[in-house]
Design a protein around this motif. Structure first.
Motif, PDB file in Angstrom:
ATOM      1  N   LYS A 207      92.892  13.793  21.997  1.00  0.00           N
ATOM      2  CA  LYS A 207      91.809  13.978  23.150  1.00  0.00           C
ATOM      3  C   LYS A 207      90.981  15.251  22.531  1.00  0.00           C
ATOM      4  CE  LYS A 207      91.500  15.610  27.888  1.00  0.00           C
ATOM      5  NZ  LYS A 207      92.388  16.104  29.118  1.00  0.00           N
ATOM      6  N   THR A 208      91.477  16.078  21.797  1.00  0.00           N
ATOM      7  CA  THR A 208      90.727  17.448  21.467  1.00  0.00           C
ATOM      8  C   THR A 208      89.962  16.814  20.274  1.00  0.00           C
ATOM      9  OG1 THR A 208      92.766  18.294  20.526  1.00  0.00           O
ATOM     10  CG2 THR A 208      91.887  19.320  22.678  1.00  0.00           C
ATOM     11  N   ALA A 209      90.291  16.143  19.421  1.00  0.00           N
ATOM     12  CA  ALA A 209      89.579  15.591  18.315  1.00  0.00           C
ATOM     13  C   ALA A 209      88.529  14.989  18.621  1.00  0.00           C
ATOM     14  CB  ALA A 209      90.451  14.623  17.566  1.00  0.00           C
ATOM     15  N   ALA A 210      88.667  14.122  19.752  1.00  0.00           N
ATOM     16  CA  ALA A 210      87.212  13.403  20.310  1.00  0.00           C
ATOM     17  C   ALA A 210      86.380  14.477  20.620  1.00  0.00           C
ATOM     18  CB  ALA A 210      87.667  12.602  21.456  1.00  0.00           C
ATOM     19  N   LYS A 211      86.528  15.696  21.062  1.00  0.00           N
ATOM     20  CA  LYS A 211      85.586  16.533  21.600  1.00  0.00           C
ATOM     21  C   LYS A 211      85.053  17.070  20.478  1.00  0.00           C
ATOM     22  CE  LYS A 211      87.933  17.988  26.012  1.00  0.00           C
ATOM     23  NZ  LYS A 211      88.141  19.101  26.688  1.00  0.00           N
ATOM     24  N   MET A 212      85.806  17.186  19.364  1.00  0.00           N
ATOM     25  CA  MET A 212      85.324  17.893  18.053  1.00  0.00           C
ATOM     26  C   MET A 212      84.403  16.965  17.540  1.00  0.00           C
ATOM     27  SD  MET A 212      88.880  19.227  16.775  1.00  0.00           S
ATOM     28  CE  MET A 212      88.470  20.268  15.373  1.00  0.00           C
ATOM     29  N   ILE A 213      84.647  15.837  17.557  1.00  0.00           N
ATOM     30  CA  ILE A 213      83.692  14.674  17.022  1.00  0.00           C
ATOM     31  C   ILE A 213      82.269  14.808  17.611  1.00  0.00           C
ATOM     32  CG2 ILE A 213      83.286  12.140  16.544  1.00  0.00           C
ATOM     33  CD1 ILE A 213      86.359  12.515  15.994  1.00  0.00           C
ATOM     34  N   GLU A 214      82.389  14.707  18.991  1.00  0.00           N
ATOM     35  CA  GLU A 214      81.370  14.856  19.848  1.00  0.00           C
ATOM     36  C   GLU A 214      80.483  16.036  19.673  1.00  0.00           C
ATOM     37  OE1 GLU A 214      78.517  13.630  22.173  1.00  0.00           O
ATOM     38  OE2 GLU A 214      80.284  12.407  21.749  1.00  0.00           O
ATOM     39  N   CYS A 215      81.025  17.056  19.283  1.00  0.00           N
ATOM     40  CA  CYS A 215      80.537  18.499  19.180  1.00  0.00           C
ATOM     41  C   CYS A 215      79.553  18.370  17.673  1.00  0.00           C
ATOM     42  CB  CYS A 215      81.270  19.540  19.109  1.00  0.00           C
ATOM     43  SG  CYS A 215      80.604  21.357  18.699  1.00  0.00           S
ATOM     44  N   ALA A 216      80.136  17.804  16.869  1.00  0.00           N
ATOM     45  CA  ALA A 216      79.687  17.399  15.393  1.00  0.00           C
ATOM     46  C   ALA A 216      78.661  16.568  15.612  1.00  0.00           C
ATOM     47  CB  ALA A 216      80.499  16.602  14.495  1.00  0.00           C
ATOM     48  N   LYS A 217      78.345  15.312  16.497  1.00  0.00           N
ATOM     49  CA  LYS A 217      77.267  14.793  16.684  1.00  0.00           C
ATOM     50  C   LYS A 217      76.204  15.569  17.279  1.00  0.00           C
ATOM     51  CE  LYS A 217      79.909  10.357  16.768  1.00  0.00           C
ATOM     52  NZ  LYS A 217      80.506   9.136  17.650  1.00  0.00           N
ATOM     53  N   LYS A 218      76.602  16.292  18.431  1.00  0.00           N
ATOM     54  CA  LYS A 218      75.708  16.864  19.071  1.00  0.00           C
ATOM     55  C   LYS A 218      74.942  18.067  18.301  1.00  0.00           C
ATOM     56  CE  LYS A 218      76.945  20.678  21.481  1.00  0.00           C
ATOM     57  NZ  LYS A 218      77.548  21.398  22.420  1.00  0.00           N
ATOM     58  N   ASN A 219      75.503  18.416  17.556  1.00  0.00           N
ATOM     59  CA  ASN A 219      74.685  19.589  16.643  1.00  0.00           C
ATOM     60  C   ASN A 219      74.208  19.040  15.345  1.00  0.00           C
ATOM     61  OD1 ASN A 219      75.261  22.265  17.908  1.00  0.00           O
ATOM     62  ND2 ASN A 219      77.221  21.516  18.036  1.00  0.00           N
ATOM     63  N   ASN A 220      74.348  17.452  15.193  1.00  0.00           N
ATOM     64  CA  ASN A 220      73.891  16.775  13.825  1.00  0.00           C
ATOM     65  C   ASN A 220      74.301  17.322  12.713  1.00  0.00           C
ATOM     66  OD1 ASN A 220      72.354  14.808  12.761  1.00  0.00           O
ATOM     67  ND2 ASN A 220      70.589  15.932  12.410  1.00  0.00           N
ATOM     68  N   VAL A 221      75.815  17.796  12.588  1.00  0.00           N
ATOM     69  CA  VAL A 221      76.398  18.239  11.382  1.00  0.00           C
ATOM     70  C   VAL A 221      77.222  17.513  10.620  1.00  0.00           C
ATOM     71  CG1 VAL A 221      75.567  20.594  12.092  1.00  0.00           C
ATOM     72  CG2 VAL A 221      78.215  19.558  12.457  1.00  0.00           C
ATOM     73  N   PHE A 222      77.556  17.510   9.325  1.00  0.00           N
ATOM     74  CA  PHE A 222      78.858  16.803   8.838  1.00  0.00           C
ATOM     75  C   PHE A 222      80.089  17.418   9.263  1.00  0.00           C
ATOM     76  CE2 PHE A 222      81.822  16.651   5.568  1.00  0.00           C
ATOM     77  CZ  PHE A 222      81.660  15.222   5.158  1.00  0.00           C
ATOM     78  N   PHE A 223      80.966  16.417   9.228  1.00  0.00           N
ATOM     79  CA  PHE A 223      82.206  16.780   9.958  1.00  0.00           C
ATOM     80  C   PHE A 223      83.346  15.651   9.298  1.00  0.00           C
ATOM     81  CE2 PHE A 223      85.341  17.108  13.882  1.00  0.00           C
ATOM     82  CZ  PHE A 223      85.903  18.380  13.255  1.00  0.00           C
ATOM     83  N   MET A 224      84.437  16.482   8.797  1.00  0.00           N
ATOM     84  CA  MET A 224      85.557  15.639   8.207  1.00  0.00           C
ATOM     85  C   MET A 224      86.852  16.284   8.216  1.00  0.00           C
ATOM     86  SD  MET A 224      85.559  13.931   4.421  1.00  0.00           S
ATOM     87  CE  MET A 224      86.613  15.134   3.734  1.00  0.00           C
ATOM     88  N   GLU A 225      88.030  15.468   8.626  1.00  0.00           N
ATOM     89  CA  GLU A 225      89.264  16.094   8.251  1.00  0.00           C
ATOM     90  C   GLU A 225      89.618  16.096   6.811  1.00  0.00           C
ATOM     91  OE1 GLU A 225      93.644  15.245  10.171  1.00  0.00           O
ATOM     92  OE2 GLU A 225      92.305  13.548   9.597  1.00  0.00           O
ATOM     93  N   ALA A 226      90.223  17.230   6.254  1.00  0.00           N
ATOM     94  CA  ALA A 226      90.513  17.479   5.061  1.00  0.00           C
ATOM     95  C   ALA A 226      91.840  16.646   4.622  1.00  0.00           C
ATOM     96  CB  ALA A 226      90.356  19.123   4.664  1.00  0.00           C
ATOM     97  N   VAL A 227      92.085  15.645   4.813  1.00  0.00           N
ATOM     98  CA  VAL A 227      93.440  14.786   3.913  1.00  0.00           C
ATOM     99  C   VAL A 227      92.930  14.588   2.381  1.00  0.00           C
ATOM    100  CG1 VAL A 227      94.826  12.901   4.283  1.00  0.00           C
ATOM    101  CG2 VAL A 227      93.306  13.661   6.315  1.00  0.00           C
ATOM    102  N   TRP A 228      93.246  15.581   1.724  1.00  0.00           N
ATOM    103  CA  TRP A 228      92.799  15.839   0.383  1.00  0.00           C
ATOM    104  C   TRP A 228      93.592  14.621  -0.402  1.00  0.00           C
ATOM    105  CZ3 TRP A 228      96.156  18.376  -3.794  1.00  0.00           C
ATOM    106  CH2 TRP A 228      97.741  18.442  -3.578  1.00  0.00           C
ATOM    107  N   SER A 229      94.559  14.012  -0.190  1.00  0.00           N
ATOM    108  CA  SER A 229      95.340  13.064  -0.729  1.00  0.00           C
ATOM    109  C   SER A 229      94.080  11.839  -1.008  1.00  0.00           C
ATOM    110  CB  SER A 229      96.556  12.320  -0.050  1.00  0.00           C
ATOM    111  OG  SER A 229      97.469  13.314   0.089  1.00  0.00           O
ATOM    112  N   ARG A 230      93.470  11.492   0.233  1.00  0.00           N
ATOM    113  CA  ARG A 230      92.612  10.346  -0.051  1.00  0.00           C
ATOM    114  C   ARG A 230      91.703  10.402  -1.183  1.00  0.00           C
ATOM    115  NH1 ARG A 230      91.820   7.167   5.035  1.00  0.00           N
ATOM    116  NH2 ARG A 230      93.718   7.185   5.955  1.00  0.00           N
TER     117      ARG A 230
END
Length: 329
Positions: free
Chosen positions: A104-127
């Motif tokens: 639920k809070t992750a979706a809000k973070m993703i929406e915030c990234a879209k609203k501000n037109n910025v790059f956003f990513m979770e740091a799962v370094w293994s990938r």
């Protein structure tokens, strides 16, 4: 050479140090700024890594106009507010895993990234580690045939004191969000989807957080994952992917430098890929490439997959009846 990307690091703990050491190995990256809750901590970190700007508040870091991207390295209960702060200031953000406590809070973070037109990513370094590039090739080519079983363990013995973030319920402690996420994310990497059915067994420790858990994921059509996480036992942290034509063995699957492809009737194929530095440099390089190409998310760690992993962990904790005291549900 392309211009250097100026990084800000928010937080000065262990992970921030590992990430900074990785950044030092990248030619087109500069550790430009650090933000801490104290000037002393910022200065110590800054001296160690030659950081130009050293701030005693996260707000000051977020508002530095010369910072291109911020790496969020604080404990996970603070990822939401720290990321929102930076994105609302117009900053691109790489946020340490887990992205936040729930979907639920992750979706809000993703929406915030879209609203501000910025790059956003979770740091799962293994990938982003070199071995994972080989794993993708093996899986996509069908080298071991139809995949039937993933077996992976992430367990070590750590008698953390009650106040430590790993087992402190007020700091969202517990095995699932700290190391179990590696297992859930790896299963998502292998199967490319959420499980259809989930069964778990858990053991809650003296601080009322999970300290051992076994997870069984059913993907249908004979595909399943058997996953185990614990801070009570030492055991190999390996993963095995079994298919109709053979097996893939990944030693230390969450930070591997080698993997073996074992196809039935053929000689084993082993790849050895040591890190350039700490291993954190690879996710940073991926972020830099995305920024240079004008992308707002990364194909190797898309935000949709971040949400799916959190949804799986939400389901697991819901089945346990386990909610963190600071959590929005």
């Amino acid at each position: 050479m392309s211009k250097k990307i100026k990084w800000g690091i928010l937080g000065t703990g262990f992970i921030a140090n590992q990430f900074a050491k990785g950044l030092q190995s990248i030619e087109n990256a500069e550790i430009y700024a650090v933000g801490s809750r104290s000037q002393e901590s910022a200065d110590v970190f800054g001296e160690k890594y030659g950081v130009t700007k050293r701030y005693s508040s996260y707000e000051a870091l977020a508002n530095d106009p010369d910072v291109d991207v911020v790496y969020i390295a604080t404990p996970h209960p603070y990822h939401y507010e720290n990321s929102i702060l930076c994105m609302n200031a117009g900053k691109n953000v790489l946020c340490e895993k887990p992205l936040t406590l729930n979907a639920k809070t992750a979706a809000k973070m993703i929406e915030c990234a879209k609203k501000n037109n910025v790059f956003f990513m979770e740091a799962v370094w293994s990938r982003f580690l070199p071995v994972y590039a080989e794993l993708r090739k093996w899986l996509q080519s069908g080298a071991i045939g139809d995949i039937h079983l993933l077996k992976a363990d992430f367990a070590y013995y750590a008698p953390w004191p009650a106040e430590d973030r790993h087992v402190n319920i007020n700091l969202a402690g517990g095995v699932l969000l700290d190391i179990g996420i590696y297992l859930v994310s790896f299963a998502q990497f292998v199967f490319g989807e959420k499980p259809k059915n989930i069964q778990t067994i858990k053991n809650m420790g003296q601080t009322a957080v999970d300290v051992d858990e076994a997870m069984l994921f059913d993907y249908g059509k004979g595909k399943m994952a058997m996953l185990y996480a614990s801070i009570n036992v030492n055991m190999p942290q390996d993963a095995y992917i079994y298919g109709s034509k053979g097996c893939i063995h990944i030693k230390d699957f969450w930070h591997p430098t080698s993997a073996a492809l074992l196809v039935n009737g053929e000689e084993p194929k082993v790849v050895e890929m040591p890190f350039k530095a700490t291993g954190y440099e690879y996710e940073a390089m991926a972020v830099i490439k995305c920024l240079e190409e004008g992308k707002k998310s990364c194909d190797l760690m898309p935000l949709e997959q971040t949400l799916e992993v959190l949804e799986v962990m939400d389901k697991i904790r819901k089945d346990w009846g386990f909610v963190y005291p600071m959590e929005e549900v």
